[in-house]
Structure formats: C-alpha cells, structure tokens
Design an enzyme around this catalytic site. Structure first.
Site: not given
Length: 487
Positions: A181, A235-236, A240, A257, A293, A392
C-alpha cells in the site's frame, strides 16, 4: 510535463495477478510542482483490501512461491530488477511529476532501485540452513530460516519507488507474499511497480498485490487482519506507534523505519572546506527539499567557528537553484503538498517565536508562485530543547546550535526521542570516532564517509529492526527455526 507510460488514469487495484476496477471510486494525484492533476488513482475499499490480503494468503499457503527453488526466485527477481533498469527513464519522468525528484537525485530515487532488486536476487540464492554449535546436545543443530508468510508493506511519499522496490524485493527473496500500500500522495509509484511485475516477470499471481486506498479504515486492515504475518512500515514515528500497537494484538512481526532528528557535529579542529560545507548543506537541508528522515537537520557548531560556518552556509543556501524538477539544472524541487508546505512554514514561525533567528529563507522562493515550494532555510540561536530542535520538520530547514565542548555536543546530539543518523567532522580522526561512538544512533558518518549497504534503521523512536545490510536485512523477513538432528 514529461511523458511516461506509467502516468495513466487506467490503473485499477492489482490483486491476484489481475487489474481490478476500484470499488471506492478514484481520487486525484496532484503534481507538487504545478498543482495540477496528473492522473486519477484507484481508491480501494476495505472489501478490496480484504481481497488482496486473501489473494496473498492463498498464494503463500498453496501457491508455488514459498516452495520455489532458490534458482527460480533468483530468476524472477532478476527479471524484476532488469525491467526497473530498462524503464529507468520513464520511472524518472514519473518521479519528477509525482513526488518532485530532481536530476541530481535520480540515482537515489530511481536507478539505485534496480540494482537493489538485483542484489535481493543474489541474496535469494543464499543457503537458508546453517549448522550451529549447541551446548548440551549430542546431535547436530541446524538453524533454518523460513519465510514469515504474508507481509503487508506500507510506504511513504518521500522515497516511494526506492522503498517499494526494496521492501517488496526483500520480502519476495525471503519467500513471502505481499500486499503493498503506497501513500495516497504517490499512488502511481506503487502501481507502476505492479505493472512492471505483471508485464515483465514470471512472479506468480497473488504473490504481489497492490492497493491504493485513501481511507484510514481500509489502510488499517493491513495492520490488524490476522491473515497477515508481518507489517513492514516506513513513515512517521507517530504512525509507527499506531502500527506497532495494532500489530501487537496478535503479535505480528514488525519492521519499522520511522523519524529522525539527527545531529551533525563540527569539532573545533575541523577544516572548513567548500566541499565539506556543500555536503553539509545537502545532507542537512536541501536533499529532496528536506523530506528525508535521515536528514542531519541539527548542526552543532562550537563558538570559535560559528559565525563563519553560518555565513558560508547562508551563501550556499541562497545559491541553490529551486524550481521545476523537470529542469535538469534545478537542484531542489517542491514539497509534496500544500499541507506539508504549511506545516514547514508553521515550524519556522514557531521557532522564531521561541527565540531563534532567521539567517536565510523562511518562505516561498521568489518567482515560484505556483507549486509547493519552500526556500532553503537556516535558523540560528536554536536551543537544544526548542520544538524545532526536537520535532521532525520534514522540510529544508537547518537548525544551528552552539555547544561548549565534546561532552556538551554529545549530550545535545543524544537529547532527542530519535536516533536514526548523524555525522561528526574533525581533523583528528581518532577524536571524531570517539565522539561518534557516544552518539545513540543507527548510523553515523565520520568526515563524510557513509555507511553504504550496512543495516539501516534507528535507535529509540526511529524504529525497530533493520533493512539492507545483505543477508541480515533479508532475514528480517524470515523466521529462524532450530532443528535438532541425530548425528
């Protein structure tokens, strides 16, 4: 707009080797540099995602892929990698208009992915059994690595093609089946991958399925459905944590990650060369418009060289050619969406309210009134606990912080919920290495030397597990089974 066979309104969901008309309608895919619609993407409903999971489950439980010979998996994955390389120009044209990839980033976003898949093909041919020493047994102990089963792969919009290719090829090399996805902001990247697999490989039906739902409920099914054995997510950190909680209900294996707020430390003996400062500007600010990231978005500088470093970086930032990614001379493209541009702008405003000073940038580049552009931005007088030093930003914003001595630099670098990357620069290499060893992070470069294909991942809220790194990364997608055999 650049032409690409992969930019089309005709895609459906890719389920069990077939293109299936979307049952949730379609949604617009927006070009971040022109703000125009480049295509409409198929919006898969929860029922269609359910069908994709069922196809992957059946392909694992009764299909030929999990029991295929290493040679067969190697052959199919090499077909996959060869096709990615063959269609590199058209994939790059897609990358330019769907997620703003510039010419100087093509190797990272596009070409490297083909070689990455071919590396996964090599790993697919490695032995899956090894004899190990087992204390207290008279027989022989063999450790066997077996595929996990069905892997759901959830990828972000910043490096969609790279991460789609890496995760899918690793999962397949291990013998798993997958449901991919991609982000709703970059759906064509995932559908293009499905098209290449469908048209140019002998990977069996149901082994790879691609759905592009826009709804949270349909997406959530890929983390909660009991037929899924593993969730691989990039992703963030906020999302996560939600993925981890959902997967934990039935102990799915996870590979996360997530975010980063990495520090680059200039020691007080560093030689300030043009090449080094160019590298710092790229790694800390302008790389993919700061949407990475791994960005070293905190620059730690001792007082002796602070003003010189800032002045020279300001000059470099103002010289960066920002604009349309289809222009080969452009060095930095747009942010992915207007919402992301507003988010970055809000971070800069909040930083100034907290006492930071704006050395350069901070808004829309002159002459770029259309597109989601943001200037390369440098903030000074940033304190270690300030929001802009802790959160971030995911935009081209570099925060410069002062430090007193090596101990203070290490403490500031480690003062973060994240631990993904970082750098240390200094003339005394032994001293730089000693500082680097004290940073709590997944990978760190010393004087510009990167970590190559070492296992990639982070400490703390930067994730769980590692990808890449050869066979160790592949085995993240496998379960070890110990077998006690008679001598």
């Amino acid at each position: 707009m650049a032409a690409s066979k992969f930019i089309t309104d005709t895609y459906g969901a890719y389920i069990d080797g077939q293109w299936v008309d979307p049952d949730g309608g379609r949604y617009d895919d927006i070009c971040p540099s022109t703000e125009t619609v480049i295509a409409s993407a198929p919006d898969s409903s929860t029922a269609q995602v359910d069908s994709a999971i069922a196809a992957a489950r059946a392909a694992f439980d009764s299909g030929p892929w999990p029991t295929a010979s290493p040679e067969e998996r190697v052959r199919c994955l090499n077909q996959f990698g060869d096709a990615l390389l063959e269609y590199g120009d058209e994939l790059f044209a897609l990358a330019q208009v769907e997620w703003g990839c510039t010419a100087n980033e093509r190797l990272i976003h596009i070409d490297g992915s083909g070689f990455m898949v071919k590396h996964a093909a090599d790993l697919a041919g490695q032995p899956v059994e090894e004899q190990i020493d087992a204390f207290g047994t008279a027989g022989t102990t063999v450790l066997r690595y077996e595929p996990l089963g069905v892997v759901s792969i959830l990828t972000p919009w910043n490096f969609p093609h790279t991460l789609n290719a890496r995760k899918v090829s690793s999962a397949l090399a291990a013998g798993n089946t997958v449901v991919l996805k991609p982000s709703p902001l970059t759906p064509l990247a995932g559908l293009a991958l499905a098209r290449i697999i469908d048209e140019h490989t002998d990977i069996p039906p149901g082994v790879v399925n691609v759905v592009t739902p826009s709804s949270i409920d349909a997406s959530r099914l890929l983390t909660t459905d009991p037929r899924i054995d593993m969730v691989s997510f990039t992703g963030s950190s906020a999302v996560g944590r939600e993925v981890m909680a959902a997967a934990g209900r039935d102990m799915k294996r996870i590979l996360l990650e997530c975010g980063g707020k990495s520090a680059s430390i200039l020691l007080d003996d560093v030689e300030l060369t043009d090449d080094m400062l160019d590298r710092i500007m790229f790694d800390s600010c302008s790389f993919h418009a700061g949407q990475a990231c791994i960005l070293h978005s905190r620059l730690l500088v001792p007082p002796r060289i602070h003003d010189e470093v800032v002045d020279r970086l300001v000059g470099l930032a103002r010289a960066i050619n920002v604009g349309d990614p289809t222009d080969p001379d452009v060095e930095m493209g747009p942010l992915i969406s207007d919402a992301q541009r507003q988010r970055v702008s809000a971070h800069v405003t909040a930083a100034l309210d907290d006492g930071a000073k704006l050395a350069t940038g901070g808004g829309r580049p002159h002459g770029l009134d259309t597109g989601f552009y943001f200037e390369p931005t440098i903030l000074t007088d940033v304190t270690p606990d300030a929001r802009v030093a802790q959160e971030e930003v995911f935009g081209p914003v570099l925060s410069v912080l002062r430090y007193r001595d090596d101990d203070d630099a290490v403490n500031i670098a480690n003062n973060s919920q994240y631990g993904l990357s970082g750098a240390v620069w200094g003339t005394d290499t032994d001293r730089a290495v000693a500082v680097a060893r004290r940073i709590r992070t997944g990978q760190i470069a010393i004087n510009g030397y990167g970590t190559g294909d070492a296992p990639f991942g982070g400490f703390k809220q930067s994730g769980i597990g590692r990808e890449g790194g050869g066979i160790s990364g592949l085995r993240q997608y496998m379960e070890p089974k110990a077998m006690g055999l008679p001598t």
